[in-house]
Scaffold this active site. Structure first.
Site, mmCIF file in Angstrom:
data_model
loop_
_atom_site.group_PDB
_atom_site.id
_atom_site.type_symbol
_atom_site.label_atom_id
_atom_site.label_comp_id
_atom_site.label_asym_id
_atom_site.label_seq_id
_atom_site.Cartn_x
_atom_site.Cartn_y
_atom_site.Cartn_z
ATOM 1 N N HIS A 156 0.750 -1.097 -0.067
ATOM 2 C CA HIS A 156 0.065 -0.217 -0.143
ATOM 3 C C HIS A 156 0.895 1.304 0.090
ATOM 4 O O HIS A 156 2.085 1.314 0.214
ATOM 5 C CB HIS A 156 -0.961 0.168 1.321
ATOM 6 C CG HIS A 156 -2.180 -0.788 1.168
ATOM 7 N ND1 HIS A 156 -2.174 -2.232 1.427
ATOM 8 C CD2 HIS A 156 -3.363 -0.547 0.633
ATOM 9 C CE1 HIS A 156 -3.233 -2.823 1.260
ATOM 10 N NE2 HIS A 156 -4.030 -1.869 0.473
ATOM 11 N N LYS A 160 -0.629 4.816 4.713
ATOM 12 C CA LYS A 160 -1.403 3.831 5.359
ATOM 13 C C LYS A 160 -0.961 3.634 6.689
ATOM 14 O O LYS A 160 0.053 3.346 6.933
ATOM 15 C CB LYS A 160 -1.509 2.629 4.565
ATOM 16 C CG LYS A 160 -2.648 1.683 5.236
ATOM 17 C CD LYS A 160 -2.797 0.358 4.447
ATOM 18 C CE LYS A 160 -3.757 -0.470 4.879
ATOM 19 N NZ LYS A 160 -5.004 0.002 4.992
#
Ligand code: NAD
Length: 268
Positions: A156, A160
């Site tokens: 990600h 995040k």
């Protein structure tokens, strides 16, 4: 044709729900709700969503007029807003699709209670591909058997906060359930050290965080000489939006009850 009202309509997900809902021939957007103090209150929801005026102003309250015909509310807001939506839909007999995360166990019990009065569906991940991926993992794991290592890798963007992702952990849970492993004892989130060879029962979930990566989950099944990789690649949040709209179209006109994405996909 299912009439939909979007709660959280001025948010990132809400705007795409309005835009893609308006473009879907199976749906008509009849309502758009957001917090009373939202600065865009009163503006046309289609204009906010970038698709031009659709004659639906952003409002602070759900309207009783929505109860006529097959009608579904889609809520992607905050837990406080979703709690109000659950109570309103149960009182007015309107179906509800919930995407909001961060709900408590008590909220989940309220959803189950509301299912006595209305069709209601909550999902932590509305991506159709992620839901199909779970099904494929559940089928592949017992087919391949204990001789195949299972590992999970997720990537990600650098912003995040949580790791591993909820989706990666849910995939590990699916693999555990399909193979009789214990999520608590067999799932690791790191492997590091001088003497840490892979134990056969382990499933390790690895996370990388890079740049603006939109999100990727790979479930590996491997033995000597071969490897199967089941990978989901996310390119935008529209994947969740399209799944939620499909759930709403499916839910319209269904009897009261609690449903999930497996039901929408015909896997229930
Ligand atoms: P966002 O912050 O951009 O939008 C949330 C919207 O809800 C805002 O416009 C806000 O004003 C509104 N809101 C806040 N309180 C409200 C209230 N009391 N009543 C009505 N509206 C209210 O967030 P987002 O990225 O659009 O995400 C919304 C939610 O959806 C989050 O909980 C997010 O985690 C969740 N989400 C779920 C999935 C899934 O697949 N289940 C996918 C993406 C996002």
């Amino acid at each position: 044709m299912t009439r939909i009202t979007v709660v959280g309509a001025a948010g990132r997900m809400g705007r795409r729900l309005v835009a893609l809902g308006h473009a879907d021939p199976a749906l008509v957007v009849v309502g758009a709700v957001d917090a009373a103090d939202h600065p865009e209150q009163g503006k046309d929801a289609g204009e906010l969503a970038g698709v031009g005026p659709i004659g639906v102003p952003l409002s602070a309250e759900l309207s009783a007029e929505l109860s006529a015909g097959p009608s579904v509310v889609i809520d992607f807001s905050l837990p406080e807003g979703t709690r109000k939506t659950i109570a309103w839909c149960a009182a007015h007999g309107v179906g509800l699709v919930i995407g909001t995360t961060g709900l408590t166990d008590a909220d989940d019990r309220a959803i189950t209670a509301a299912a006595g009065a209305i069709p209601i569906l909550r999902a932590s991940n509305f991506s159709l591909v992620v839901n199909v991926l779970h099904e494929l993992v559940a089928r592949a794991a017992p087919l391949l058997g204990p001789g195949y290592d299972i590992e999970i890798m997720e990537a990600h963007h650098r912003f995040k906060k949580d790791a591993p992702s909820g989706t990666a952990l849910a995939l590990a849970q699916t693999a555990c359930a399909a193979t009789g492993r214990s999520f608590k004892d067999d799932v690791l989130t790191t492997r590091s050290g001088d003497d840490v060879p892979r134990e056969p029962h382990q499933i390790t979930v690895q996370s990388i965080r890079i740049g603006d990566h939109a999100g990727e989950h790979t479930v590996y099944f491997a033995a000597l000489g071969e490897r199967l990789e089941l990978k989901h690649v996310s390119t935008s949040r529209d994947s969740y939006v399209l799944g939620a709209l499909r759930a709403a179209a499916w839910l319209g006109g269904k009897p009261a009850g609690r449903y999930d994405m497996k039901d929408v996909l015909g896997l229930g």
